[in-house]
Design a protein around this motif. Sequence first.
Motif, PDB file in Angstrom:
ATOM      1  N   VAL A 178       3.746  -8.867  -6.007  1.00  0.00           N
ATOM      2  CA  VAL A 178       4.123 -10.203  -6.472  1.00  0.00           C
ATOM      3  C   VAL A 178       5.278 -10.755  -5.636  1.00  0.00           C
ATOM      4  O   VAL A 178       5.270 -11.919  -5.215  1.00  0.00           O
ATOM      5  CB  VAL A 178       4.489 -10.172  -7.979  1.00  0.00           C
ATOM      6  CG1 VAL A 178       5.124 -11.471  -8.410  1.00  0.00           C
ATOM      7  CG2 VAL A 178       3.252  -9.876  -8.812  1.00  0.00           C
ATOM      8  N   VAL A 179       6.279  -9.929  -5.387  1.00  0.00           N
ATOM      9  CA  VAL A 179       7.449 -10.375  -4.605  1.00  0.00           C
ATOM     10  C   VAL A 179       7.035 -10.736  -3.178  1.00  0.00           C
ATOM     11  O   VAL A 179       7.409 -11.791  -2.662  1.00  0.00           O
ATOM     12  CB  VAL A 179       8.545  -9.286  -4.609  1.00  0.00           C
ATOM     13  CG1 VAL A 179       9.624  -9.598  -3.588  1.00  0.00           C
ATOM     14  CG2 VAL A 179       9.146  -9.147  -5.992  1.00  0.00           C
ATOM     15  N   TYR A 213       0.828  -1.204   0.000  1.00  0.00           N
ATOM     16  CA  TYR A 213       0.000   0.000   0.000  1.00  0.00           C
ATOM     17  C   TYR A 213       0.867   1.261   0.000  1.00  0.00           C
ATOM     18  O   TYR A 213       0.581   2.218  -0.733  1.00  0.00           O
ATOM     19  CB  TYR A 213      -0.934  -0.005   1.211  1.00  0.00           C
ATOM     20  CG  TYR A 213      -1.709   1.284   1.366  1.00  0.00           C
ATOM     21  CD1 TYR A 213      -2.749   1.596   0.492  1.00  0.00           C
ATOM     22  CD2 TYR A 213      -1.400   2.186   2.381  1.00  0.00           C
ATOM     23  CE1 TYR A 213      -3.455   2.783   0.626  1.00  0.00           C
ATOM     24  CE2 TYR A 213      -2.099   3.366   2.523  1.00  0.00           C
ATOM     25  CZ  TYR A 213      -3.123   3.659   1.639  1.00  0.00           C
ATOM     26  OH  TYR A 213      -3.823   4.837   1.768  1.00  0.00           O
ATOM     27  N   GLN A 214       1.910   1.266   0.799  1.00  0.00           N
ATOM     28  CA  GLN A 214       2.808   2.418   0.838  1.00  0.00           C
ATOM     29  C   GLN A 214       3.517   2.608  -0.504  1.00  0.00           C
ATOM     30  O   GLN A 214       3.726   3.750  -0.938  1.00  0.00           O
ATOM     31  CB  GLN A 214       3.835   2.269   1.969  1.00  0.00           C
ATOM     32  CG  GLN A 214       3.237   2.328   3.360  1.00  0.00           C
ATOM     33  CD  GLN A 214       2.517   3.634   3.653  1.00  0.00           C
ATOM     34  OE1 GLN A 214       2.946   4.702   3.236  1.00  0.00           O
ATOM     35  NE2 GLN A 214       1.398   3.527   4.347  1.00  0.00           N
ATOM     36  N   GLY A 258      11.690 -11.313  -7.462  1.00  0.00           N
ATOM     37  CA  GLY A 258      11.911  -9.975  -8.027  1.00  0.00           C
ATOM     38  C   GLY A 258      12.655 -10.044  -9.361  1.00  0.00           C
ATOM     39  O   GLY A 258      12.326  -9.347 -10.311  1.00  0.00           O
ATOM     40  N   TRP A 259      13.672 -10.916  -9.421  1.00  0.00           N
ATOM     41  CA  TRP A 259      14.424 -11.101 -10.658  1.00  0.00           C
ATOM     42  C   TRP A 259      13.512 -11.657 -11.755  1.00  0.00           C
ATOM     43  O   TRP A 259      13.556 -11.182 -12.907  1.00  0.00           O
ATOM     44  CB  TRP A 259      15.618 -12.032 -10.415  1.00  0.00           C
ATOM     45  CG  TRP A 259      16.394 -12.345 -11.656  1.00  0.00           C
ATOM     46  CD1 TRP A 259      17.288 -11.540 -12.266  1.00  0.00           C
ATOM     47  CD2 TRP A 259      16.310 -13.541 -12.398  1.00  0.00           C
ATOM     48  NE1 TRP A 259      17.798 -12.177 -13.382  1.00  0.00           N
ATOM     49  CE2 TRP A 259      17.199 -13.404 -13.476  1.00  0.00           C
ATOM     50  CE3 TRP A 259      15.570 -14.709 -12.269  1.00  0.00           C
ATOM     51  CZ2 TRP A 259      17.383 -14.411 -14.423  1.00  0.00           C
ATOM     52  CZ3 TRP A 259      15.752 -15.705 -13.215  1.00  0.00           C
ATOM     53  CH2 TRP A 259      16.641 -15.551 -14.283  1.00  0.00           C
ATOM     54  N   LEU A 260      12.678 -12.643 -11.430  1.00  0.00           N
ATOM     55  CA  LEU A 260      11.758 -13.215 -12.426  1.00  0.00           C
ATOM     56  C   LEU A 260      10.715 -12.182 -12.885  1.00  0.00           C
ATOM     57  O   LEU A 260      10.384 -12.112 -14.063  1.00  0.00           O
ATOM     58  CB  LEU A 260      11.043 -14.434 -11.850  1.00  0.00           C
ATOM     59  CG  LEU A 260      11.885 -15.692 -11.687  1.00  0.00           C
ATOM     60  CD1 LEU A 260      11.097 -16.771 -10.934  1.00  0.00           C
ATOM     61  CD2 LEU A 260      12.342 -16.218 -13.044  1.00  0.00           C
ATOM     62  N   TYR A 261      10.231 -11.360 -11.966  1.00  0.00           N
ATOM     63  CA  TYR A 261       9.268 -10.334 -12.340  1.00  0.00           C
ATOM     64  C   TYR A 261       9.891  -9.342 -13.296  1.00  0.00           C
ATOM     65  O   TYR A 261       9.268  -8.961 -14.304  1.00  0.00           O
ATOM     66  CB  TYR A 261       8.764  -9.603 -11.086  1.00  0.00           C
ATOM     67  CG  TYR A 261       7.667  -8.607 -11.384  1.00  0.00           C
ATOM     68  CD1 TYR A 261       6.338  -8.999 -11.389  1.00  0.00           C
ATOM     69  CD2 TYR A 261       7.971  -7.276 -11.667  1.00  0.00           C
ATOM     70  CE1 TYR A 261       5.339  -8.097 -11.664  1.00  0.00           C
ATOM     71  CE2 TYR A 261       6.963  -6.356 -11.943  1.00  0.00           C
ATOM     72  CZ  TYR A 261       5.661  -6.782 -11.939  1.00  0.00           C
ATOM     73  OH  TYR A 261       4.655  -5.894 -12.220  1.00  0.00           O
ATOM     74  N   GLY A 315       3.716   6.069  -5.376  1.00  0.00           N
ATOM     75  CA  GLY A 315       3.886   6.039  -6.825  1.00  0.00           C
ATOM     76  C   GLY A 315       4.969   5.088  -7.294  1.00  0.00           C
ATOM     77  O   GLY A 315       5.428   5.184  -8.431  1.00  0.00           O
ATOM     78  N   GLU A 316       5.376   4.165  -6.454  1.00  0.00           N
ATOM     79  CA  GLU A 316       6.395   3.188  -6.843  1.00  0.00           C
ATOM     80  C   GLU A 316       5.740   2.021  -7.586  1.00  0.00           C
ATOM     81  O   GLU A 316       4.527   1.988  -7.764  1.00  0.00           O
ATOM     82  CB  GLU A 316       7.114   2.669  -5.587  1.00  0.00           C
ATOM     83  CG  GLU A 316       7.835   3.754  -4.805  1.00  0.00           C
ATOM     84  CD  GLU A 316       8.322   3.271  -3.451  1.00  0.00           C
ATOM     85  OE1 GLU A 316       8.251   2.059  -3.187  1.00  0.00           O
ATOM     86  OE2 GLU A 316       8.748   4.116  -2.658  1.00  0.00           O
ATOM     87  N   ASN A 317       6.532   1.059  -8.014  1.00  0.00           N
ATOM     88  CA  ASN A 317       6.025  -0.115  -8.734  1.00  0.00           C
ATOM     89  C   ASN A 317       5.408  -1.081  -7.723  1.00  0.00           C
ATOM     90  O   ASN A 317       6.018  -2.055  -7.293  1.00  0.00           O
ATOM     91  CB  ASN A 317       7.171  -0.781  -9.513  1.00  0.00           C
ATOM     92  CG  ASN A 317       6.675  -1.860 -10.440  1.00  0.00           C
ATOM     93  OD1 ASN A 317       5.491  -2.194 -10.462  1.00  0.00           O
ATOM     94  ND2 ASN A 317       7.587  -2.417 -11.201  1.00  0.00           N
ATOM     95  N   TRP A 318       4.159  -0.823  -7.342  1.00  0.00           N
ATOM     96  CA  TRP A 318       3.503  -1.608  -6.311  1.00  0.00           C
ATOM     97  C   TRP A 318       3.135  -3.001  -6.803  1.00  0.00           C
ATOM     98  O   TRP A 318       3.052  -3.932  -6.000  1.00  0.00           O
ATOM     99  CB  TRP A 318       2.270  -0.887  -5.773  1.00  0.00           C
ATOM    100  CG  TRP A 318       1.167  -0.722  -6.781  1.00  0.00           C
ATOM    101  CD1 TRP A 318       0.999   0.305  -7.643  1.00  0.00           C
ATOM    102  CD2 TRP A 318       0.103  -1.628  -7.013  1.00  0.00           C
ATOM    103  NE1 TRP A 318      -0.117   0.099  -8.426  1.00  0.00           N
ATOM    104  CE2 TRP A 318      -0.687  -1.094  -8.044  1.00  0.00           C
ATOM    105  CE3 TRP A 318      -0.277  -2.849  -6.457  1.00  0.00           C
ATOM    106  CZ2 TRP A 318      -1.830  -1.738  -8.534  1.00  0.00           C
ATOM    107  CZ3 TRP A 318      -1.405  -3.485  -6.931  1.00  0.00           C
ATOM    108  CH2 TRP A 318      -2.166  -2.925  -7.962  1.00  0.00           C
ATOM    109  N   GLU A 319       2.929  -3.171  -8.129  1.00  0.00           N
ATOM    110  CA  GLU A 319       2.602  -4.500  -8.654  1.00  0.00           C
ATOM    111  C   GLU A 319       3.763  -5.460  -8.423  1.00  0.00           C
ATOM    112  O   GLU A 319       3.570  -6.610  -8.014  1.00  0.00           O
ATOM    113  CB  GLU A 319       2.270  -4.447 -10.144  1.00  0.00           C
ATOM    114  CG  GLU A 319       1.000  -3.710 -10.481  1.00  0.00           C
ATOM    115  CD  GLU A 319       1.269  -2.263 -10.881  1.00  0.00           C
ATOM    116  OE1 GLU A 319       2.414  -1.782 -10.722  1.00  0.00           O
ATOM    117  OE2 GLU A 319       0.316  -1.616 -11.342  1.00  0.00           O
TER     118      GLU A 319
END
Length: 153
Positions: free
Chosen positions: A96-97, A82-83, A146-149, A88-92
């Motif tokens: 997933v991570v 949520y933060q 994170g690497w796979l995403y 405005g960061e890459n929350w998606e």
Amino acid sequence: MRAEAAFKEMNQVLFSRSKNYLNNNTFRMRQTTNATGRTVWESIPVRDIADVQKLTKLAKIGRVAGPGFIMVDGYLRANGVYQSWKNGENWERKAVVEGGSFLAGIGAGVLIGAVIAVTPVGLAVGIVAGGAAAVGADYAFKDIIGWLYDLVD
């Protein structure tokens, strides 16, 4: 007859060595006789009603504490996502991570804890090892997921 004698001698040597090993390398285990008269090793000595009550109390605490820790962990992860969305960061990616590492941590903890808890090492060591495996898998899988995403994105 010689083969049978050699086999019996081998079993006696194995028994004496394993008994010595178990006496020196088990976590407060003791040898006892069960109801059928068989010699067994017990890791949680239950001798009377007081021991049963202590184990029951531990189980009740575990039933509340385990899901409670999972809920707190889930809340902290959801709050982090949520933060990220709010800033405005890459929350998606973060969602997933965090979700993937959460599942990997739970899976590793359950697997390692269950495997160790049924061995002669005992339940207490299984709980600690399961918790350590959960934390380790969580940290390891955060980087991998994170690497796979990033690779797919």
